[in-house]
Design a protein around this motif. Sequence first.
Motif, PDB file in Angstrom:
ATOM      1  N   VAL A 182       0.839  -1.200   0.000  1.00  0.00           N
ATOM      2  CA  VAL A 182       0.000   0.000   0.000  1.00  0.00           C
ATOM      3  C   VAL A 182       0.875   1.252   0.000  1.00  0.00           C
ATOM      4  N   VAL A 183       1.952   1.219   0.775  1.00  0.00           N
ATOM      5  CA  VAL A 183       2.876   2.352   0.813  1.00  0.00           C
ATOM      6  C   VAL A 183       3.342   2.712  -0.593  1.00  0.00           C
ATOM      7  N   ARG A 184       3.664   1.694  -1.383  1.00  0.00           N
ATOM      8  CA  ARG A 184       4.187   1.948  -2.734  1.00  0.00           C
ATOM      9  C   ARG A 184       3.156   2.619  -3.639  1.00  0.00           C
ATOM     10  N   GLU A 185       1.873   2.497  -3.309  1.00  0.00           N
ATOM     11  CA  GLU A 185       0.825   3.118  -4.119  1.00  0.00           C
ATOM     12  C   GLU A 185       0.576   4.585  -3.758  1.00  0.00           C
ATOM     13  N   LEU A 186       1.017   5.013  -2.590  1.00  0.00           N
ATOM     14  CA  LEU A 186       0.641   6.334  -2.092  1.00  0.00           C
ATOM     15  C   LEU A 186       1.085   7.502  -2.979  1.00  0.00           C
ATOM     16  N   PRO A 187       2.315   7.486  -3.521  1.00  0.00           N
ATOM     17  CA  PRO A 187       2.696   8.635  -4.362  1.00  0.00           C
ATOM     18  C   PRO A 187       1.784   8.837  -5.562  1.00  0.00           C
ATOM     19  N   ASP A 188       1.356   7.761  -6.184  1.00  0.00           N
ATOM     20  CA  ASP A 188       0.478   7.888  -7.347  1.00  0.00           C
ATOM     21  C   ASP A 188      -0.901   8.423  -6.971  1.00  0.00           C
ATOM     22  N   LEU A 189      -1.257   8.306  -5.704  1.00  0.00           N
ATOM     23  CA  LEU A 189      -2.547   8.838  -5.239  1.00  0.00           C
ATOM     24  C   LEU A 189      -2.471  10.324  -4.923  1.00  0.00           C
ATOM     25  N   GLY A 190      -1.259  10.846  -4.770  1.00  0.00           N
ATOM     26  CA  GLY A 190      -1.082  12.262  -4.459  1.00  0.00           C
ATOM     27  C   GLY A 190      -0.456  12.541  -3.115  1.00  0.00           C
ATOM     28  N   TYR A 191      -0.005  11.504  -2.414  1.00  0.00           N
ATOM     29  CA  TYR A 191       0.632  11.696  -1.108  1.00  0.00           C
ATOM     30  C   TYR A 191       2.130  11.929  -1.263  1.00  0.00           C
ATOM     31  N   CYS A 192       2.677  12.758  -0.386  1.00  0.00           N
ATOM     32  CA  CYS A 192       4.109  13.027  -0.357  1.00  0.00           C
ATOM     33  C   CYS A 192       4.791  12.429   0.864  1.00  0.00           C
ATOM     34  N   ILE A 193       4.000  12.122   1.899  1.00  0.00           N
ATOM     35  CA  ILE A 193       4.549  11.664   3.177  1.00  0.00           C
ATOM     36  C   ILE A 193       3.695  10.539   3.715  1.00  0.00           C
ATOM     37  N   VAL A 194       4.341   9.559   4.355  1.00  0.00           N
ATOM     38  CA  VAL A 194       3.639   8.550   5.132  1.00  0.00           C
ATOM     39  C   VAL A 194       4.199   8.606   6.554  1.00  0.00           C
ATOM     40  N   SER A 195       3.332   8.492   7.544  1.00  0.00           N
ATOM     41  CA  SER A 195       3.757   8.601   8.937  1.00  0.00           C
ATOM     42  C   SER A 195       3.195   7.455   9.748  1.00  0.00           C
ATOM     43  N   THR A 196       4.105   6.680  10.363  1.00  0.00           N
ATOM     44  CA  THR A 196       3.701   5.616  11.283  1.00  0.00           C
ATOM     45  C   THR A 196       4.415   5.861  12.617  1.00  0.00           C
TER      46      THR A 196
END
Length: 254
Positions: A138-152
């Motif tokens: 799922v993390v690998r899909e986030l940039p294509d969705l428009g996200y720049c950052i992931v935070s856990t």
Amino acid sequence: MDWSPLEAELNIWRAQGLSLPLWWRDDDAVSKTTQLEKLSELSRSLDLPVHLAIIPRDADAGLVDYVAQQPTLIPVVHGWAHQNLAPPDEKKSEFRLHRPLADITADAQSGLNRLRTLFGDRLCPMFVPPWNRIAPEVVRELPDLGYCIVSTATPRKKREPAPGLEQINTHLDPIDWRGSRRLVAADKLISQTTDLLRDRREARADITEPFGVLTHHLVHDQDIWTFTQELLSRLLDGPGIAWAESKKPTGEPE
């Protein structure tokens, strides 16, 4: 509370001319509440912004109006519904692979779209998975969705877990979630913070990653508020420098 172990570590940081980018994330916002007002007041008094992780499905108009009036509150995306979709024998999660990947990414996209509609340019395109759990796929899909950052949570292993996506985690949570659901013993929290900073200084962790304090304003008692204020104040008086992110989603004009 005996702050001397942390103060000793902070003195070393000062002596060595080190700086600590410090950030604050608070989870589970959906409405304007007295607790949110207290969070905002503390943020203003410390001059430290709060990245407010908002549950997109449930965010209401009162929250939108309130955040619009509070420049120290930075809205970010907290999953979609904060709904546990894991089987009973696994830890709670909403964005692990317990359903088709297409359905998971659709929820992440819906979260960004709804909060972008509600908050406009105020929204920071940071994805915060509920319970800090997310599958690498799922993390690998986030940039294509428009996200720049992931935070856990916990110190990051790498700066970019996917091309175009930065990992900026939280590192200290003062709540005893598995026990009393009140403040973890203060001495333990102080020791934990000291160890985390020492690991950075001695190159066992990424010293450039903003050091994140995680709170949950809706469930705080006075002890949690007091400890949070004291901790953040001491870090800011030491090598701490307030950090905030406001990157625009991919494809948005600067």
